[in-house]
Design a protein around this motif. Sequence first.
Motif, PDB file in Angstrom:
ATOM      1  N   ALA A  38       0.850  -1.185   0.000  1.00 13.66           N
ATOM      2  CA  ALA A  38       0.000   0.000   0.000  1.00 13.66           C
ATOM      3  C   ALA A  38       0.888   1.238   0.000  1.00 13.66           C
ATOM      4  CB  ALA A  38      -0.900   0.001   1.229  1.00 13.66           C
ATOM      5  N   LEU A 182      -3.421  -0.141  -8.233  1.00 12.35           N
ATOM      6  CA  LEU A 182      -4.804   0.261  -7.967  1.00 12.35           C
ATOM      7  C   LEU A 182      -4.774   1.624  -7.295  1.00 12.35           C
ATOM      8  CD1 LEU A 182      -5.207  -3.202  -6.624  1.00 12.35           C
ATOM      9  CD2 LEU A 182      -7.037  -2.408  -8.116  1.00 12.35           C
ATOM     10  N   LEU A 201     -10.911  -7.333  -3.780  1.00 10.39           N
ATOM     11  CA  LEU A 201      -9.454  -7.164  -3.770  1.00 10.39           C
ATOM     12  C   LEU A 201      -8.801  -8.202  -2.868  1.00 10.39           C
ATOM     13  CD1 LEU A 201      -9.044  -3.267  -3.665  1.00 10.39           C
ATOM     14  CD2 LEU A 201      -8.893  -4.820  -5.617  1.00 10.39           C
ATOM     15  N   LEU A 212      -1.255  -0.743  -4.019  1.00 10.31           N
ATOM     16  CA  LEU A 212      -2.554  -0.186  -3.682  1.00 10.31           C
ATOM     17  C   LEU A 212      -2.359   1.236  -3.175  1.00 10.31           C
ATOM     18  CD1 LEU A 212      -5.620  -0.608  -3.071  1.00 10.31           C
ATOM     19  CD2 LEU A 212      -4.909  -1.338  -0.796  1.00 10.31           C
ATOM     20  N   THR A 214      -3.689   4.521  -1.686  1.00  8.58           N
ATOM     21  CA  THR A 214      -4.886   4.891  -0.936  1.00  8.58           C
ATOM     22  C   THR A 214      -4.538   5.891   0.149  1.00  8.58           C
ATOM     23  OG1 THR A 214      -6.687   4.052   0.428  1.00  8.58           O
ATOM     24  CG2 THR A 214      -4.581   2.944   0.634  1.00  8.58           C
TER      25      THR A 214
END
Lengths: 322, 337
Positions: A38, A182, A201, A212, A214
């Motif tokens: 992430a 993503l 996911l 990821l 975010t």
Amino acid sequence: MPPVLVVEGLRLYYGMGKDVVKAVDGVSLELDRGEVLAVVGESGSGKSSLGYAIMRLLPENAVLYDGRILLHDGGAEFDIVSMDEEALRRDVRWKRISMVFQASMNAIDPVSTIGDFIYRIVREHRPDLDKRRGLAAAAEAIKSVGLPVSVLDMYPFELSGGMKQRVMIALALILRPLVVILDEPTSALDVITQANVISLLKSLRGDVSMILITHDLALASEIADRIAVMYAGKIVEIGPSDAVLTSPRHPYTGALLESTPTLRQDRALSSIPGRVPSLIRPPPGCRFHPRCGHAMDICRREEPPMVDVGPGHRAACWLLRT
Amino acid sequence: MSPLRYILLRLALALPTMLILLTVVFLILRVIPGNPIEAMVGQKAPPEYIQQLMEQTGLNKPLYVQYLDYIRGVFTGDLGRSFIDNRPVIADIMDRFPATVELAVFSFLVSIAIGHALAFLAAYFRRNVDEAVRLYAIIAYILFIPFFGLALQLIFGVYLRWLPIGGRITPGLEPPHITGLYVVDAAISGDWPALVSALKHLALPSITLGIVISGVFTRFIRNNMVKTLEEDFITTYRAAGLPRWRVLMRAYRAALVPTITMMGLQLALLLQGAVLTETTFSWPGLGTLLLERIQYLDYPTVQGVVIFYVLIVVFINIAVDLVNLAVDPRLRRGVWQ
Ligand SMILES: Nc1ncnc2c1ncn2[C@@H]1O[C@H](COP(=O)(O)OP(=O)(O)OP(=O)(O)O)[C@@H](O)[C@H]1O
Ligand code: SF4
Ligand SMILES: [Mg+2]
């Protein structure tokens, strides 16, 4: 086995009139096979730019793009930054790295049915598939994200935001790439659709490597194996999710966690005092120093290096060197 | 709504416009100084003869009666008789109409060919190519048809002697009358000399008009594509590894509805340019008919040609809407279901 993706000293600057926006300024990271990394940080910290830089999707006003991005597939190695445009298009894009774009509500061709749209992209990399088999593959992909096959005959304006997001996820996975980026895959969705996409996911974990992007730390903690914290174009802390979330070593990571008290909310991280620094004239030394409660003299003058603070856990702060 | 009802509705909506235009033309013609009868027979004609002609043409009646008679005629399909040759106006129009259609269609083809080629080059290469294309578009746009036509006539007709500089076909070579379009008639009847002659005669006028109209086309298609290229789905295609020219094709496709609409609007402009082109190249179409007859104050013919032009524009607009319905999924799903 070598990491599937190695990024070293990646920089992407944009030109804005006479100014230069240093959106990605020396980012290094590695991504293992099947791993979920992430990338978190406030709005404007350069997360999306990092994603685009990894795909080498440069806007027209990109003025600097360098560093190294190595993609390993079996014995083959692709150097994305310097490879030939045609080879990049043929061998890397979508086939080996795909991306689900931030706010991808308009990411689908408005005058194509979903089926034609997906097939048009599949055909580019799988010329062996005729239309019938291409559409069959599209149907599989559409089902795997929990949508009815009838979606293939629809146009994007006939789909809800959540459905479009799923279509984009299906499209990103259809060629079985090594890496999927993503970018805020849940942020434009209502809560129920969010939950659906999140469980989708989760079910994908292990099959592909994911980056990821975010600002939702809760989402990161739920899905990611590791977390990278980005601030003003740089990664300031990176490590296993548990370590980063439970014992953050960079003051900015700590502030981020504090600004998300319930760990289950999807809102902009705005409660850290002070403003996100300008990427045109970033503060000298440690870029976080104007907002940091621990700032020292050296922080204003010199940039802190990345140091190891635990197994696979690194951070860049002068506090960690003294 | 069914397509047929849609067309009827569009025609009905066009009625007020037509009525207003008719009235304006009717009035303007009568304000133009001069007397059509004198224009016809000269000032020295015997008064009894002039009186007889006034009665025959209805010009002796009060203006509002003339107007109402005329409107009634139009709506029953009778455009009256020409003051000049005493033939039904519609017959004169039908004689000239195919020539105008031929010129308009070929000019249109020239302009969309040039417009698309240059717009794609500009959008593909950008930078210098884009600038050069922009310059071309501006120059094409400001060209004055009679001068530009004359220049082409001098170069290709007089100096190089490659192409004829006026007329529709070499006299005597006219193909048998089927549609009235020489190119089509010659092709259908396999009359090669006529076909070659017709095409050669079409070349200069349609290139002249085609180039002038291509300026707007080029700019519009290029702008639409460049604007569409900034949209998110284009990023998807680029990320997905589609070659640049295919991405460009998708941008063109997504912008097709405004492009077609614009091309339809330009067709109206093209008809206007066709009048100048026809006179420059002595092209026996509606435009030359109009100009000839205005000189003689042949009210019924001038009015008839104007109505005819309006009808053409209305039909072009309907055609544009129908093509757009086929091209735009949003409209298609919305209107036909
Ligand atoms: N093409 C561009 N030209 C100039 N500046 C840009 C461009 N794209 C992004 N920026 C700027 O670069 C910085 C980083 O933007 P980026 O979109 O990468 O941030 P982000 O972390 O993804 O933010 P968010 O969470 O809001 O999506 C921002 O200041 C943004 O305004
Ligand atoms: S380097 Fe200094 S300013 Fe930067 S985070 Fe550490 S203590 Fe704060
Ligand atoms: Mg972003």
